[in-house]
Design an enzyme around this catalytic site. Structure first.
Site, PDB file in Angstrom:
ATOM      1  N   TYR A  53      38.666  24.296  34.094  1.00 39.68           N
ATOM      2  CA  TYR A  53      37.747  24.943  33.155  1.00 39.68           C
ATOM      3  C   TYR A  53      36.617  24.358  32.504  1.00 39.68           C
ATOM      4  O   TYR A  53      35.725  25.004  32.407  1.00 39.68           O
ATOM      5  CB  TYR A  53      38.538  25.738  32.128  1.00 39.68           C
ATOM      6  CG  TYR A  53      39.377  27.000  32.857  1.00 39.68           C
ATOM      7  CD1 TYR A  53      38.754  28.039  32.864  1.00 39.68           C
ATOM      8  CD2 TYR A  53      40.610  26.823  33.025  1.00 39.68           C
ATOM      9  CE1 TYR A  53      39.551  29.202  33.445  1.00 39.68           C
ATOM     10  CE2 TYR A  53      41.562  27.700  33.550  1.00 39.68           C
ATOM     11  CZ  TYR A  53      40.841  28.875  33.922  1.00 39.68           C
ATOM     12  OH  TYR A  53      41.709  29.966  34.409  1.00 39.68           O
ATOM     13  N   ARG A  56      34.056  24.764  35.338  1.00 41.19           N
ATOM     14  CA  ARG A  56      33.394  25.976  35.407  1.00 41.19           C
ATOM     15  C   ARG A  56      32.452  26.080  34.540  1.00 41.19           C
ATOM     16  O   ARG A  56      31.463  26.854  34.257  1.00 41.19           O
ATOM     17  CB  ARG A  56      34.606  27.072  35.203  1.00 41.19           C
ATOM     18  CG  ARG A  56      35.698  27.123  36.352  1.00 41.19           C
ATOM     19  CD  ARG A  56      35.418  27.425  37.661  1.00 41.19           C
ATOM     20  NE  ARG A  56      34.610  26.791  38.341  1.00 41.19           N
ATOM     21  CZ  ARG A  56      34.666  25.257  39.005  1.00 41.19           C
ATOM     22  NH1 ARG A  56      36.210  25.007  38.957  1.00 41.19           N
ATOM     23  NH2 ARG A  56      33.955  24.599  39.660  1.00 41.19           N
ATOM     24  N   VAL A  88      34.391  35.999  33.467  1.00 42.93           N
ATOM     25  CA  VAL A  88      34.568  35.112  32.312  1.00 42.93           C
ATOM     26  C   VAL A  88      33.395  34.411  31.767  1.00 42.93           C
ATOM     27  O   VAL A  88      33.340  33.697  30.941  1.00 42.93           O
ATOM     28  CB  VAL A  88      35.888  33.880  32.163  1.00 42.93           C
ATOM     29  CG1 VAL A  88      36.935  34.752  32.439  1.00 42.93           C
ATOM     30  CG2 VAL A  88      35.551  33.045  33.539  1.00 42.93           C
ATOM     31  N   HIS A 104      39.048  39.671  30.744  1.00 46.59           N
ATOM     32  CA  HIS A 104      39.874  38.392  31.030  1.00 46.59           C
ATOM     33  C   HIS A 104      39.507  37.245  30.231  1.00 46.59           C
ATOM     34  O   HIS A 104      39.670  36.219  30.773  1.00 46.59           O
ATOM     35  CB  HIS A 104      39.610  38.035  32.550  1.00 46.59           C
ATOM     36  CG  HIS A 104      40.365  39.191  33.535  1.00 46.59           C
ATOM     37  ND1 HIS A 104      40.169  39.376  34.821  1.00 46.59           N
ATOM     38  CD2 HIS A 104      41.314  40.137  33.113  1.00 46.59           C
ATOM     39  CE1 HIS A 104      40.947  40.454  35.177  1.00 46.59           C
ATOM     40  NE2 HIS A 104      41.780  40.977  34.205  1.00 46.59           N
ATOM     41  N   GLY A 169      31.136  44.629  42.832  1.00 47.17           N
ATOM     42  CA  GLY A 169      31.651  43.299  43.095  1.00 47.17           C
ATOM     43  C   GLY A 169      33.188  43.053  42.619  1.00 47.17           C
ATOM     44  O   GLY A 169      33.092  41.925  41.974  1.00 47.17           O
ATOM     45  N   SER A 171      37.111  43.026  44.104  1.00 48.28           N
ATOM     46  CA  SER A 171      38.064  43.284  45.308  1.00 48.28           C
ATOM     47  C   SER A 171      39.217  44.353  44.988  1.00 48.28           C
ATOM     48  O   SER A 171      39.942  44.604  45.933  1.00 48.28           O
ATOM     49  CB  SER A 171      38.881  41.743  45.625  1.00 48.28           C
ATOM     50  OG  SER A 171      39.551  41.364  44.738  1.00 48.28           O
TER      51      SER A 171
HETATM   52  N1  LIG Z   1      31.879  34.789  37.614  1.00 49.76           N
HETATM   53  C1  LIG Z   1      33.454  34.969  37.145  1.00 49.76           C
HETATM   54  O1  LIG Z   1      33.543  34.954  35.783  1.00 49.76           O
HETATM   55  C2  LIG Z   1      34.548  34.675  37.786  1.00 49.76           C
HETATM   56  C3  LIG Z   1      34.445  34.017  39.108  1.00 49.76           C
HETATM   57  C4  LIG Z   1      35.711  33.909  40.129  1.00 49.76           C
HETATM   58  C5  LIG Z   1      36.798  34.548  39.660  1.00 49.76           C
HETATM   59  N2  LIG Z   1      36.901  35.223  38.233  1.00 49.76           N
HETATM   60  C6  LIG Z   1      38.265  35.758  37.817  1.00 49.76           C
HETATM   61  O2  LIG Z   1      38.949  36.329  39.022  1.00 49.76           O
HETATM   62  C7  LIG Z   1      39.378  37.517  39.181  1.00 49.76           C
HETATM   63  C8  LIG Z   1      38.592  38.019  40.426  1.00 49.76           C
HETATM   64  O3  LIG Z   1      39.017  39.163  40.656  1.00 49.76           O
HETATM   65  P1  LIG Z   1      37.597  40.020  41.187  1.00 49.76           P
HETATM   66  O4  LIG Z   1      37.955  41.302  41.556  1.00 49.76           O
HETATM   67  O5  LIG Z   1      36.391  40.352  39.986  1.00 49.76           O
HETATM   68  O6  LIG Z   1      36.994  39.291  42.294  1.00 49.76           O
HETATM   69  P2  LIG Z   1      37.292  38.576  43.503  1.00 49.76           P
HETATM   70  O7  LIG Z   1      36.855  37.143  43.800  1.00 49.76           O
HETATM   71  O8  LIG Z   1      38.742  39.106  43.860  1.00 49.76           O
HETATM   72  O9  LIG Z   1      36.552  39.579  44.550  1.00 49.76           O
HETATM   73  C9  LIG Z   1      35.030  39.521  44.593  1.00 49.76           C
HETATM   74  C10 LIG Z   1      34.544  40.667  45.238  1.00 49.76           C
HETATM   75  O10 LIG Z   1      33.054  40.320  45.121  1.00 49.76           O
HETATM   76  C11 LIG Z   1      32.516  40.891  46.366  1.00 49.76           C
HETATM   77  N3  LIG Z   1      31.086  40.153  46.769  1.00 49.76           N
HETATM   78  C12 LIG Z   1      30.729  38.938  47.014  1.00 49.76           C
HETATM   79  N4  LIG Z   1      29.402  38.753  47.086  1.00 49.76           N
HETATM   80  C13 LIG Z   1      28.975  39.779  46.466  1.00 49.76           C
HETATM   81  C14 LIG Z   1      27.652  40.143  45.989  1.00 49.76           C
HETATM   82  N5  LIG Z   1      26.671  39.399  46.510  1.00 49.76           N
HETATM   83  N6  LIG Z   1      27.450  41.289  45.326  1.00 49.76           N
HETATM   84  C15 LIG Z   1      28.472  42.209  45.500  1.00 49.76           C
HETATM   85  N7  LIG Z   1      29.628  41.819  45.601  1.00 49.76           N
HETATM   86  C16 LIG Z   1      29.902  40.689  45.997  1.00 49.76           C
HETATM   87  C17 LIG Z   1      33.434  40.455  47.434  1.00 49.76           C
HETATM   88  O11 LIG Z   1      32.982  41.332  48.594  1.00 49.76           O
HETATM   89  C18 LIG Z   1      34.665  40.924  46.803  1.00 49.76           C
HETATM   90  O12 LIG Z   1      35.035  42.131  46.886  1.00 49.76           O
HETATM   91  C19 LIG Z   1      38.813  37.986  37.786  1.00 49.76           C
HETATM   92  O13 LIG Z   1      39.910  38.517  37.265  1.00 49.76           O
HETATM   93  C20 LIG Z   1      37.843  37.034  37.074  1.00 49.76           C
HETATM   94  O14 LIG Z   1      38.364  36.889  35.733  1.00 49.76           O
HETATM   95  C21 LIG Z   1      35.665  35.139  37.616  1.00 49.76           C
END
Ligand SMILES: NC(=O)c1ccc[n+]([C@@H]2O[C@H](COP(=O)([O-])OP(=O)(O)OC[C@H]3O[C@@H](n4cnc5c(N)ncnc54)[C@H](O)[C@@H]3O)[C@@H](O)[C@H]2O)c1
Length: 226
Positions: A53, A56, A88, A104, A169, A171
């Site tokens: 973290y 990150r 997050v 989250h 965005g 899954s």
């Molecule tokens: N940025 C962050 O804060 C971050 C990053 C990674 C993981 N997480 C954590 O992991 C978990 C992940 O679950 P989730 O469903 O949010 O993510 P996930 O990683 O499971 O899925 C990502 C989704 O984003 C899509 N994607 C990829 N590139 C894209 C783009 N340019 N535009 C739009 N969509 C795009 C993919 O097709 C996929 O469906 C969450 O609980 C979250 O807390 C957070």
């Protein structure tokens, strides 16, 4: 004003340079998610989890919101907008969105391991030996796999009021967040924007198979014209 509720996942921040994890075969920045995002993982190797973290958090301070985050802010000109994010990061806030619920947790906060309501702002590294006022180790303010989601009910109440629901965005694999769309009322028009959409089009649900930066921008422009 109509109510727009937006559910965002890691995909909306991908074009800012923050990796999603489903796109990486269940790894998050090269790590097994259960090792870095579960209470068991923290118990087994707290130093590894804190380091994960810390990296990150450092990365977050180097990236910027993208066109999708800014477009959602523009929606506030014409709609009551609430954003419910699984992310997050703080990119929605930095783009100017006023009402953001972090299902989250938040990378830029830490909390006491003894009192979950003792939450502190935190921008630097968090290390073993950083204690709260009760002499208990501070931990990331993140809802890990297997933990309760304290803001779930607040989020479900928002979705129940939605005239329009945008899902961007995600899954749709992480529950209970993925189940929130089922709280939408029957008149609600839904849009799902993702280059690899995990759900099928249906009567009230339009799929926009596009990256967030272009897909959200176009949809917001048309919603502002209506
Ligand atoms: N940025 C962050 O804060 C971050 C990053 C990674 C993981 N997480 C954590 O992991 C978990 C992940 O679950 P989730 O469903 O949010 O993510 P996930 O990683 O499971 O899925 C990502 C989704 O984003 C899509 N994607 C990829 N590139 C894209 C783009 N340019 N535009 C739009 N969509 C795009 C993919 O097709 C996929 O469906 C969450 O609980 C979250 O807390 C957070």
């Amino acid at each position: 004003m109509k109510n727009i509720v937006v559910l965002t996942g890691a995909g909306i921040s991908a074009e800012s340079g923050i990796k999603t994890f489903r796109d990486d075969n269940g790894l998050w920045e090269g790590h097994d998610v259960m090792k870095v995002a579960s209470p068991q993982g923290f118990q087994e190797n707290p130093a590894l989890v804190l380091d994960f973290y810390n990296k990150r958090r450092k990365q977050l301070l180097e990236v910027e919101p993208n066109a999708a985050h800014y477009a959602l802010k523009d929606l506030e000109k014409k709609y009551n907008v609430s954003i419910i994010t699984q992310n997050v990061d703080d990119l929605h806030e930095r783009a100017g969105s006023s009402n953001v619920i972090h299902l989250h947790g938040e990378l830029l906060k830490v909390r006491s391991s003894f009192d979950k309501d003792l939450v502190l702002d935190w921008k630097k590294d968090l290390n073993l030996g950083d204690f709260c006022e009760f002499n208990s180790q501070l931990r990331p303010h993140i809802v890990w796999f297997g933990e309760e989601v304290p803001l779930l009910e607040t989020a479900a109440l928002e979705v129940q009021q939605a005239d329009i629901l945008l899902i961007i965005g995600t899954s749709m694999q992480v529950y209970p967040a993925a189940g929130l769309k089922d709280f939408a009322p029957s008149h609600c028009q839904m849009y799902f924007i993702d280059p690899q959409p995990a759900i099928q089009e249906s009567q009230n649900l339009r799929i926009i198979k596009e990256n967030a930066s272009t897909g959200v921008k176009k949809l917001v422009e048309s919603l502002l014209q209506n």
